[in-house]
Design an enzyme around this catalytic site. Structure first.
Site, PDB file in Angstrom:
ATOM      1  N   ASP A 204       0.866  -1.220  -0.018  1.00  0.00           N
ATOM      2  CA  ASP A 204      -0.009  -0.024  -0.011  1.00  0.00           C
ATOM      3  C   ASP A 204       1.011   1.267  -0.043  1.00  0.00           C
ATOM      4  OD1 ASP A 204       0.994  -0.603   2.503  1.00  0.00           O
ATOM      5  OD2 ASP A 204      -0.631   0.566   3.506  1.00  0.00           O
ATOM      6  N   HIS A 516       1.979  -8.917  -3.719  1.00  0.00           N
ATOM      7  CA  HIS A 516       1.051  -7.748  -3.425  1.00  0.00           C
ATOM      8  C   HIS A 516       1.892  -6.473  -3.192  1.00  0.00           C
ATOM      9  CE1 HIS A 516      -3.021  -6.754  -2.171  1.00  0.00           C
ATOM     10  NE2 HIS A 516      -2.549  -5.821  -1.518  1.00  0.00           N
ATOM     11  N   ASP A 558       1.897 -17.442  -4.442  1.00  0.00           N
ATOM     12  CA  ASP A 558       2.707 -16.262  -5.436  1.00  0.00           C
ATOM     13  C   ASP A 558       1.381 -15.849  -6.407  1.00  0.00           C
ATOM     14  OD1 ASP A 558       4.123 -14.432  -6.773  1.00  0.00           O
ATOM     15  OD2 ASP A 558       4.998 -15.992  -8.162  1.00  0.00           O
ATOM     16  N   GLU A 567       2.660 -10.215   0.289  1.00  0.00           N
ATOM     17  CA  GLU A 567       2.932  -8.815   0.324  1.00  0.00           C
ATOM     18  C   GLU A 567       4.316  -8.777   0.599  1.00  0.00           C
ATOM     19  OE1 GLU A 567       0.075  -6.486   2.375  1.00  0.00           O
ATOM     20  OE2 GLU A 567       1.073  -4.581   1.899  1.00  0.00           O
TER      21      GLU A 567
HETATM   22  O1  9MR Z   1       2.669  -6.770   9.039  1.00  0.00           O
HETATM   23  C1  9MR Z   1       1.312  -6.589   9.675  1.00  0.00           C
HETATM   24  C2  9MR Z   1       0.780  -7.923  10.445  1.00  0.00           C
HETATM   25  O2  9MR Z   1       1.560  -8.159  11.642  1.00  0.00           O
HETATM   26  C3  9MR Z   1      -0.620  -7.581  10.878  1.00  0.00           C
HETATM   27  O3  9MR Z   1      -1.060  -9.188  11.101  1.00  0.00           O
HETATM   28  C4  9MR Z   1      -1.423  -7.220   9.657  1.00  0.00           C
HETATM   29  C5  9MR Z   1      -2.809  -7.449   9.891  1.00  0.00           C
HETATM   30  O4  9MR Z   1      -3.297  -6.300  10.727  1.00  0.00           O
HETATM   31  O5  9MR Z   1      -1.016  -6.117   9.148  1.00  0.00           O
HETATM   32  C6  9MR Z   1       0.403  -6.228   8.636  1.00  0.00           C
HETATM   33  O6  9MR Z   1       0.886  -4.757   8.219  1.00  0.00           O
HETATM   34  C7  9MR Z   1       0.395  -4.556   6.967  1.00  0.00           C
HETATM   35  C8  9MR Z   1      -0.214  -3.152   7.233  1.00  0.00           C
HETATM   36  O7  9MR Z   1      -1.353  -3.172   8.318  1.00  0.00           O
HETATM   37  C9  9MR Z   1      -0.753  -2.316   6.171  1.00  0.00           C
HETATM   38  N1  9MR Z   1       0.436  -2.179   5.191  1.00  0.00           N
HETATM   39  C10 9MR Z   1       0.865  -3.512   4.583  1.00  0.00           C
HETATM   40  C11 9MR Z   1       1.441  -4.253   6.089  1.00  0.00           C
HETATM   41  C12 9MR Z   1       1.675  -5.441   5.651  1.00  0.00           C
HETATM   42  O8  9MR Z   1       1.014  -6.638   5.146  1.00  0.00           O
END
Ligand code: 9MR
Length: 585
Positions: A204, A516, A558, A567
């Site tokens: 994002d 992602h 993937d 991601e």
């Molecule tokens: O890395 C984060 C993970 O520990 C959490 O379980 C997850 C869901 O809340 O979110 C991950 O972080 C994401 C963030 O909220 C938004 N940007 C992408 C991050 C990586 O997926």
């Protein structure tokens, strides 16, 4: 802490040790990563022998994982001629529950002649090709850092530096609005604040303080712990011609943004700067949603205090290049700490109109943030009173955005001015953690210190943060198993795992092609941005994809849809950078 000297780039460019590597790195960055590594081969899905797909340093442990075959032998063969170079025994079969497999190990550590090889087992087949070579990880290290450049917010990513990944600037963030959740007397809701630069968090386009904090800290630690190496690592970024290491230039891009997240009126720190919702399709420059500074939190203030305090220490050696910055960062850290003292338990609560990442948990006790910030403020200011706030944890956790006490332990265990008893206790905690990991390493069929509980969102970064614990423990109390166990974890993310993937884009035999990552998804370029570590397998299934397996170590896809396993994120690449730097020789 290591004291490091400024070494001019012109001088270090000629230093011998990094020469071959720099050459590879340059080729890699100019021509595209796929062509720079001879190990890059056509993707195949049938390989059953798993090993580090980049290769091995001549003196390192070298193992491949082979299915449980009736045969008892493996061969090391020349990759091109097929000539047999070494014949060795396979180990006894051993199981690994998280993969649901029973496997044998082919150990060819004793073979250290540089070259291009494969491992072969009669009843099973051949491994991917790999190299044994000095400096084998240097192109990967450079690409892992260059990823941050590609992820810059507010900068045009130019052809000269990015080749096919060039793109116009997006998200200048010169206009960000104070959200009602962050309103104060001096900055009521709707106030416009500039909060430019920084890196996009992940797939994002948002910017979050606590995640940016652990990332920046880890990269600063890499720079501080391996100063001679990073004086030489060249990334071909716009700042490459100045006199400071490119890694520091890249870190400064983020610190410039990070500094803006503090409210100058009261010292509090906003938890994040985001759109109200995750943006849809498209590259950064086509996005035009309003961006908001969200609620201040104690976690953000303490994280900010720890990172700014550490940055002030690292920047003392760069006063000439960034005049006044070290002092300003220490002051900012102190003020954020003061705010946290007055607001000791303000948790971030997601407002109803916001749905971007929270980077907050409802049950946070913040003990870890208090420890980390206190330790870093002590190191930066020399004020002993900060140590009054240090309470060692009973069971320290592997570092992650929401578990930062072990970052404090690193400093307590290594910084020369920590009182002896406290230092000894901190060392012991790290040693206990490392010993547990060594037991996990020996107990797993793959010789990888990963257990079921490590398979969560971002499991590949859990692996690399575990490697950092092992490496730090090895610094304070050398043990013959710590480095091999750390290398096992690096080998794991680079291919010695049951998915058959090397999890870093653009490298090795089989790597993620559809991460992602909006920048890679919408740029019209077939390969993804190189050098990015995918989050990795876990069986949480927190998105709507169909996974090939329920087994934690095999539940990876993937595919763009898989934001919970595929991601990429700034906090996951950072320990990759640190571990590659630590294990490059
Ligand atoms: O890395 C984060 C993970 O520990 C959490 O379980 C997850 C869901 O809340 O979110 C991950 O972080 C994401 C963030 O909220 C938004 N940007 C992408 C991050 C990586 O997926």
């Amino acid at each position: 802490m290591t004291v490091f000297r400024m070494i001019s780039k012109r001088f270090t460019r000629q230093a011998g040790a990094f020469r071959l590597a720099s050459h590879l790195v340059t080729k890699c960055l100019v021509m595209g990563v796929a062509s720079c590594l001879a190990v890059a081969q056509a993707e195949a899905t049938t390989v059953k022998i798993h090993l580090n797909q980049i290769g091995f340093l001549p003196e390192a442990n070298k193992v491949a994982v082979v299915p449980n075959t009736v045969g008892g032998e493996f061969w090391l063969v020349d990759a091109k001629t097929g000539r047999e170079l070494l014949r060795g025994p396979l180990s006894q079969a051993q199981s690994w529950d998280v993969a649901g497999e029973t496997v044998k190990i082919a150990d060819f550590t004793a073979f250290n002649k540089p070259g291009h090889y494969k491992v072969k087992v009669a009843e099973v087949g051949e491994s991917p090709e790999f190299y044994i070579q000095e400096n084998i990880y240097d192109p990967l290290l450079a690409a892992a850092i260059k990823y941050y450049y590609y992820n810059r917010s507010g900068a045009p990513i130019e052809k000269e530096y990015a080749g096919q990944f060039a793109r116009p600037a997006g998200h200048p963030d010169t206009i960000a609005y104070i959200h009602p959740s962050a309103a104060s007397n001096q900055r009521p809701a709707g106030t416009v604040v500039a909060s430019a630069k920084g890196w996009y968090d992940a797939g994002d386009y948002n910017k979050y303080v606590v995640n940016s904090g652990i990332t920046t800290y880890t990269l600063l630690a890499a720079l501080a712990d391996f100063p001679r190496l990073f004086a030489d690592v060249r990334l071909n970024i716009p700042e490459s011609t100045n006199a400071v290491p490119d890694l520091l230039d890249e870190i400064m891009w983020n610190l410039d943004w990070f500094a803006t997240m503090q409210d100058p009126h009261d010292g509090g720190v906003y938890h994040k700067l985001t759109d109200l919702a995750f943006s849809g399709d498209g590259m950064p420059h086509v996005q035009n949603s309003r961006r908001f500074l969200l609620q201040k939190s104690t976690a953000a203030a303490l994280n900010y205090a720890a990172v700014m305090a550490y940055a002030s220490v690292v920047l003392r050696d760069y006063e000439k290049h960034f005049p006044g910055r070290s002092a300003a960062y220490l002051q900012a850290a102190q003020v954020a700490w003061n705010w946290a003292k007055k607001n000791p338990k303000v948790l971030y609560i997601q407002p109803a109109d916001v749905s971007t990442g929270t980077y907050a948990k409802a049950d946070e006790d913040l003990q870890d943030e208090w420890l980390w910030a206190a330790v870093e403020l002590f190191r930066a200011s020399g004020k002993k009173t900060f140590l009054n706030d240090v309470k060692l944890p009973a069971k320290p956790r592997v570092p992650e955005w929401d578990a930062v006490e072990t970052l404090g332990l690193y400093t307590l265990a290594t910084y020369s001015k920590i009182p002896a008893k406290l230092q000894q206790d901190a060392k012991q905690l790290l040693i206990d953690m490392a010993n547990r990991m060594v037991r996990e390493y020996w107990a797993s069929g793959y010789l990888v210190a990963m257990t079921e509980e490590d398979y969560r969102w971002g499991s590949n970064a859990v692996a690399l943060n575990k490697a950092m614990v092992l490496l730090t423990a090895n610094r304070v109390s050398p043990n013959k198993d710590y480095e091999p166990a750390a290398r096992g974890l690096l080998d794991y993310v680079l291919g010695r795992n049951p998915t058959g993937y090397n999890f870093v884009t653009g490298f090795g035999y089989k790597s993620p092609k559809h991460p992602h990552h909006r920048l890679s998804q919408y740029d019209g370029v077939v390969p993804p941005v190189p050098g990015m570590l995918a989050g990795g397998p876990h069986s949480g299934w927190q998105d709507k994809c169909k996974y090939p397996s329920r087994l934690p170590a095999k539940s990876y896809l993937d595919d763009w849809c898989s934001y919970s396993t595929n991601e990429v994120a700034i906090n996951w690449n950072a320990p990759l950078v640190y571990v590659l730097a630590a294990l490059r020789e």
